[in-house]
Enzyme design. Structure first.
Site, PDB file in Angstrom:
ATOM      1  N   MET A   8       0.813  -1.208   0.000  1.00 35.31           N
ATOM      2  CA  MET A   8       0.000   0.000   0.000  1.00 35.31           C
ATOM      3  C   MET A   8       0.857   1.273   0.000  1.00 35.31           C
ATOM      4  SD  MET A   8      -2.938  -1.171   2.735  1.00 35.31           S
ATOM      5  CE  MET A   8      -3.955   0.270   2.475  1.00 35.31           C
ATOM      6  N   HIS A   9       0.198   2.398  -0.267  1.00 35.39           N
ATOM      7  CA  HIS A   9       0.712   3.762  -0.071  1.00 35.39           C
ATOM      8  C   HIS A   9       1.718   4.230  -1.121  1.00 35.39           C
ATOM      9  CE1 HIS A   9      -1.069   2.919   3.783  1.00 35.39           C
ATOM     10  NE2 HIS A   9      -0.053   2.195   4.214  1.00 35.39           N
TER      11      HIS A   9
ATOM     12  N   ASP B 108      -2.607  -5.045   0.475  1.00 31.03           N
ATOM     13  CA  ASP B 108      -2.118  -6.358   0.883  1.00 31.03           C
ATOM     14  C   ASP B 108      -2.707  -6.863   2.188  1.00 31.03           C
ATOM     15  OD1 ASP B 108      -0.719  -4.428   2.323  1.00 31.03           O
ATOM     16  OD2 ASP B 108       1.264  -5.160   1.763  1.00 31.03           O
TER      17      ASP B 108
END
EC number: 2.7.1.17
Length: 482
Positions: A79-80, A235
């Site tokens: 992520m991110h 995830d």
């Protein structure tokens, strides 16, 4: 057949499952992280595509008939990450990953705007996507001016697979631009980082259809036409789908590169001041909370590098029977910390070393330090109104029986070990691909695996662990200013 693609930090994993959710085959391909400066962590998005090709090629070699029968593909990704592309879909710079902390000043500036916590339900962490774009504007203005779309890692993979600019709710909740309660982009928050909704991908639920596989790739991989690609998930939410952690009260602890204590919620329960993440889940109208620590197995791998012993060798020296803490304490803040401190600058430490502190003692302290960091996440979740009475363990670190016994004792709750099988993010992604392709009921698909064994707290060591946790808690404020 259904295919799950999990874009991790260190590898791409491709998993085939059949209609009964039995794992048929798995392919892997490795990835590397570039760290050009302290606190930086980057990858070239083109490497993700090459790794995906390699992982799927492995399946085509080992299971050509099964791969040819794929009807749905699900995606999972770390992520991110800020993946910046121009108007012609060209990558503008290496992706700034989740564990990159260069934008800590920009994150603090955005977090000072109360609308961010109010709308997203979260602190603006340096690892999130929005402060990374603010950093790019401040430090690479020529690049920022060319940004046509900001995509999360798995959604760049989707663009290559389908030609669609789309993202799911769970992954997008980690950007600091999503109105998490409304499950929609916030024009107000985007404007605060000089962006617009038009520069964001469209939003879908993780179980929705989100494009079809391009004919060129379908032909190359030996697949048929009209292969559905699901919205997918970040995830951790994908792992939750794989573990069946989708209903209120269910929880898991993940011992991967980072550490996660994840709890599913039937409603939106933000409490940003606790540094707990409150995100949308991959299933419609569900949310989740999680405490996140940045170095779990990463801490053990660091210790492995220093001692020139493998992680398995180090943990085997401890045996399976839990020992009382020795008085040596390890703080696992090797790249800063999220829950509960939100401190990008803090670094790790060993405290209480003596002449008798040999390698085994240090290994024990490393495992305990990560364990106590997870206990911090539990306390933060409790403060946010989430009740957990048992967890299921996943991730590479869960292979250590000693570590699981330590976690059970520190959290004072049973830790369930799932039956043999791979129930992680790739499996969860494949489940989402199945749901999107067939329209199956998500709750009937995302069921929990059988429990092979339960690790109970070691009651004789509860008091010793509580005292050691007290020492651990006292150390962060003591070293923060150093």
């Amino acid at each position: 057949m259904y295919l799950g693609l999990d874009l991790g930090t260190s590898s791409v994993k491709a998993m085939l499952i059949d209609g009964d959710q039995k794992v048929v085959g798995v392919g892997h391909a490795g990835l590397t992280v570039q760290r050009p400066h302290p606190g930086w962590s980057e990858q070239a998005p083109g490497d993700w595509l090459h790794a995906t090709e390699e992982a799927v090629a492995a399946l085509k070699t080992s299971h050509p008939k099964e791969l040819a029968a794929v009807k749905g593909i699900g995606l999972s990704g770390n992520m991110h990450g800020a993946t910046l592309i121009d108007a012609k879909d060209r990558v503008l710079r290496p992706c700034i990953l989740w564990n990159d902390t260069r934008s800590h000043a920009e994150a603090a500036s955005l977090d000072a705007n109360p609308r961010f916590r109010a709308l997203t339900g979260n602190i603006v962490f340096p690892g999130f996507t929005a402060p990374k774009l603010a950093w790019v504007k401040n430090n690479e203005p020529e690049t920022f001016a060319k940004v046509a779309k900001v995509l999360l890692p798995k959604d760049y993979l989707r663009l290559w697979l389908t030609g669609e600019y789309l993202s799911d709710m769970s992954d997008s909740a980690g950007t600091s631009w999503l109105d998490t309660g409304k499950r929609a982009w916030s024009p107000e928050l985007l404007e605060a980082t000089w962006l617009t909704v038009e520069q964001m991908p469209g939003l879908v639920e993780g179980t929705d259809r989100a494009g079809t596989l391009r004919a060129e790739l379908a032909e190359k991989w030996g697949l048929g036409s009209d292969v559905v690609v699901a919205g997918g998930a970040g995830d951790n939410a994908a792992s939750a789908c794989g573990m069946g952690t989708v209903a209120e009260g269910q929880a898991f602890v993940s011992l991967g590169t980072s550490g996660v204590l994840f709890a599913a919620n039937g409603s939106y329960l933000p409490k940003p001041e606790s540094a707990v993440h409150a995100f949308c889940h991959a299933l419609p109208n569900t949310w989740h909370q999680m405490g996140v620590i940045l170095s779990a197995t990463d801490a053990l791998n660091w210790h492995s590098g220093v001692t020139s012993k493998s992680a398995g060798e180090l943990t085997s020296e401890l045996g399976d029977a839990l020992k009382a803490p020795t008085g040596v304490t390890f703080l696992p803040y090797l790249s800063g910390e999220r829950t509960p401190h939100n401190d990008a600058k803090i670094r790790g430490a060993f405290i209480g070393l003596g002449h008798e502190s040999d390698r085994v003692v240090l290994t024990q302290a490393v495992l305990e330090g990560v364990t106590f960091a997870i206990r911090d996440s539990l306390e933060a979740l409790k403060s946010a109104g989430t009740k957990i009475d048992r967890v299921t363990a996943i991730g590479g670190g869960s292979r250590s029986r000693y570590w699981l016994s330590s976690i059970a004792t520190a959290l004072d709750m049973p830790v369930d070990i799932p039956a043999d099988g791979d129930f992680g993010a790739a499996f969860g992604a494949a489940r989402l691909g199945l749901i999107a392709a067939t329209g199956a009921d998500p709750l009937s698909v995302c069921t929990a695996p059988e429990t092979a064994e339960t690790v109970e707290p070691v009651r004789d060591l509860t008091s010793a662990y509580e005292a050691a946790y007290g020492r651990y808690r006292a150390l962060y404020p003591a070293i923060r200013g150093l």
